[in-house]
Write a protein that holds these residues in place. Structure first.
Motif, PDB file in Angstrom:
ATOM      1  N   PHE A 124      -2.008  -2.635  -0.090  1.00  0.00           N
ATOM      2  CA  PHE A 124      -0.901  -3.483  -0.516  1.00  0.00           C
ATOM      3  C   PHE A 124       0.234  -2.652  -1.156  1.00  0.00           C
ATOM      4  N   ILE A 125      -0.144  -1.700  -2.004  1.00  0.00           N
ATOM      5  CA  ILE A 125       0.876  -0.883  -2.679  1.00  0.00           C
ATOM      6  C   ILE A 125       1.691  -0.087  -1.664  1.00  0.00           C
ATOM      7  N   ASP A 126       1.016   0.525  -0.672  1.00  0.00           N
ATOM      8  CA  ASP A 126       1.726   1.306   0.347  1.00  0.00           C
ATOM      9  C   ASP A 126       2.661   0.415   1.155  1.00  0.00           C
ATOM     10  N   HIS A 127       2.161  -0.784   1.540  1.00  0.00           N
ATOM     11  CA  HIS A 127       2.999  -1.692   2.323  1.00  0.00           C
ATOM     12  C   HIS A 127       4.200  -2.164   1.509  1.00  0.00           C
ATOM     13  N   PHE A 128       3.950  -2.518   0.269  1.00  0.00           N
ATOM     14  CA  PHE A 128       5.031  -3.025  -0.582  1.00  0.00           C
ATOM     15  C   PHE A 128       6.110  -1.951  -0.777  1.00  0.00           C
ATOM     16  N   ALA A 129       5.698  -0.709  -1.069  1.00  0.00           N
ATOM     17  CA  ALA A 129       6.661   0.351  -1.367  1.00  0.00           C
ATOM     18  C   ALA A 129       7.351   0.870  -0.106  1.00  0.00           C
ATOM     19  N   GLU A 130       6.564   1.070   0.973  1.00  0.00           N
ATOM     20  CA  GLU A 130       7.125   1.720   2.155  1.00  0.00           C
ATOM     21  C   GLU A 130       7.902   0.767   3.055  1.00  0.00           C
ATOM     22  N   ASN A 131       7.652  -0.527   2.947  1.00  0.00           N
ATOM     23  CA  ASN A 131       8.337  -1.481   3.822  1.00  0.00           C
ATOM     24  C   ASN A 131       9.289  -2.395   3.051  1.00  0.00           C
ATOM     25  N   MET A 132       8.724  -3.196   2.162  1.00  0.00           N
ATOM     26  CA  MET A 132       9.545  -4.189   1.462  1.00  0.00           C
ATOM     27  C   MET A 132      10.572  -3.529   0.544  1.00  0.00           C
ATOM     28  N   LEU A 133      10.146  -2.569  -0.273  1.00  0.00           N
ATOM     29  CA  LEU A 133      11.037  -1.930  -1.224  1.00  0.00           C
ATOM     30  C   LEU A 133      12.085  -1.058  -0.514  1.00  0.00           C
ATOM     31  N   LYS A 134      11.678  -0.357   0.545  1.00  0.00           N
ATOM     32  CA  LYS A 134      12.622   0.515   1.255  1.00  0.00           C
ATOM     33  C   LYS A 134      13.751  -0.277   1.904  1.00  0.00           C
ATOM     34  N   ARG A 135      13.402  -1.507   2.416  1.00  0.00           N
ATOM     35  CA  ARG A 135      14.461  -2.339   2.991  1.00  0.00           C
ATOM     36  C   ARG A 135      15.481  -2.724   1.928  1.00  0.00           C
TER      37      ARG A 135
END
Length: 494
Positions: A132-143
């Motif tokens: 979850f942390i990797d997905h949140f940081a690498e996808n949602m936050l980067k957008r």
């Protein structure tokens, strides 16, 4: 000059001018293209370097958010399947008491499902939390970072991300390294300055200003670069091409000039040849006619012994004259082809006296020459040097129209040279002829009048003899009337 030669010259001129013009035009177009590409490339390189530097700073924020999400004292991450589809839903919630006690802030938690996460978990596991942390940081936050926006998933997380944004500033050092690398990839090795504070100097190029803020376009942080002038860059990068082009143009122009000069020289030689043939025909015609008339008289009549002896003297005289003429022509040709030895010790005073005596000039010609007590000794060829000096003295007498002709001869010595000056009080020589008189076959034009015998070999022969002795000869004016021939010979006697 013949019309064909004129046409050839016109065509050659057009061809050379066309080639030179095309070469210059190509260089100019190449200059424009190089300068335009330089300006475009340095701007594109800066834009790419800024984007890469922004990615580095975005990566730093992403790492911080990962750290915050993994910190259970800051954020609590849970999961459950309490939904219609029984899919795993992750929940993040502030843990810090400061955010929990602030009732004015409504964002206390955030829920989200991951389409690629297929496990159904009622309770978070370390592996699921990492995913979850990797997905949140690498996808949602980067957008969000790419858009320059801050989304408050929770109040605490939103405040922390906002603070990280504010603290993030352009790293000039990193941008300098990245910009230099981008320029080198474009084969541009110019020195540059980022955001220079000094007053811009002439002769430099400044790029367009680029916004480096992570929150662009909502916030502006500009950067620009100052590089060398595109003209200097062009000269530095294309110098060998420019030199080669200019060299080719120079060679083309030189060949054109040399060809034109050769054509004119050939035309001049034709004119000199015609003049020589005319003079030679006259010189040959007179003695041959005398010999023919005298011989016919001897055949038709029976003269007495005295008259016969007189006719034979005329034939002998004219025969000797023809012999001398042919001898001089052959000597001149041999001198040009083979040269001569120069190993005799020559006393110039004695040489001049012998030359004067051998000439047997008319009594009305005054020769002013007084040998000095000082010896004037050189090394050379006595015969040719004597003939050369005698030739000049003979011309000074032959072409002198003064009622009282005077020839002055002086010999001066210095450490390196012997100077022989032969001056007369005749009509002098016009400036336009002073260099031409030493050309082979050349005679100053007198039209069809041949009152003075000659065929244009004398001074040409003199010039060759003096050159063979590594000396020089020139002619200057003598005032009020007359000319002075100056002969300089190396003083190389031991």
């Amino acid at each position: 000059m013949q019309k064909k030669i004129v046409y050839v010259l016109v065509l050659m001129t057009c061809c050379v001018l066309g080639i030179t013009g095309l070469q210059l035009y190509w260089n100019y177009r190449n200059y424009q293209t190089t300068v335009r590409n330089y300006k475009t490339e340095v701007n594109n390189a800066l834009d790419q370097a800024v984007n890469k530097e922004r990615l580095l700073r975005q990566g730093e924020i992403v790492s911080k958010v990962k750290h915050w999400l993994a910190d259970t004292s800051f954020i609590n991450i849970e999961c459950n399947i309490n939904n219609r589809d029984s899919n795993t839903v992750f929940t993040i919630q502030d843990v810090h008491p400061r955010f929990l006690e602030d009732t004015a802030r409504k964002v206390k938690f955030f829920q989200v499902g991951l389409s690629k996460f297929k496990q159904k978990l009622r309770k978070i596991t370390p592996a699921a939390k990492t995913i979850f942390i990797d997905h949140f940081a690498e996808n949602m936050l980067k957008r969000d970072l790419e858009d320059g926006s801050i989304y408050y998933y929770t109040q605490g997380l939103g405040d922390s991300i906002s603070k990280a944004f504010e603290e993030s500033r352009l790293n000039i050092h990193n941008l300098t390294i990245l910009y230099k690398k981008e320029l080198q990839e474009r084969t541009i090795y110019s020195e540059f300055q980022l955001n220079p504070t000094n007053v811009p100097l002439t002769g430099y190029f400044q790029t367009t200003k680029i916004n480096t803020s992570l929150r662009r376009p909502f916030e502006i942080q500009l950067v620009w670069a100052r590089l060398e002038n595109p003209n200097n860059y062009y000269l530095k990068e294309m110098k060998w091409l420019i030199i080669t082009s200019l060299l080719l143009i120079g060679i083309t122009l030189f060949c054109f000039y040399y060809t034109i000069k050769t054509l004119f020289n050939q035309n001049k030689l034709v004119a000199l040849k015609d003049q020589f043939i005319s003079n030679m025909t006259h010189e040959l015609h007179t003695p041959l006619a005398s010999i023919q008339i005298t011989t016919e008289a001897l055949q038709k009549f029976t003269p007495d012994a005295a008259t016969q002896a007189n006719y034979l003297d005329i034939i002998l005289y004219q025969t000797k004259k023809l012999t001398e003429l042919t001898k001089e022509i052959l000597t001149n040709a041999k001198l040009e082809a083979l040269g001569f030895t120069k190993d005799e010790q020559i006393d110039l005073d004695e040489l001049v006296l012998v030359a004067i005596t051998d000439l047997k000039l008319d009594d009305n010609i005054s020769i002013k020459y007084m040998p000095s007590n000082e010896k004037h000794i050189i090394i050379g060829n006595k015969m040719h040097l004597s003939h050369a000096i005698g030739n000049i003295i003979e011309n000074a007498a032959k072409y002198n129209t003064n009622p009282q002709p005077v020839i002055e001869i002086n010999i001066n010595k210095n450490r390196k040279e012997m100077e022989i000056s032969i001056a007369d009080n005749g009509p002098g020589i016009a400036d336009e002829f002073k260099q031409k008189i030493f050309d082979q076959f050349y005679r100053i034009s007198t039209g069809n009048v041949h009152d003075i015998k000659g065929y244009g070999l004398g001074l040409s022969y003199v010039k060759k003899v003096i050159d063979q002795h590594h000396g020089s000869i020139s002619v200057i004016d003598k005032y009020p009337t007359g000319s002075v021939f100056l002969i300089n010979l190396p003083n190389d006697a031991k």
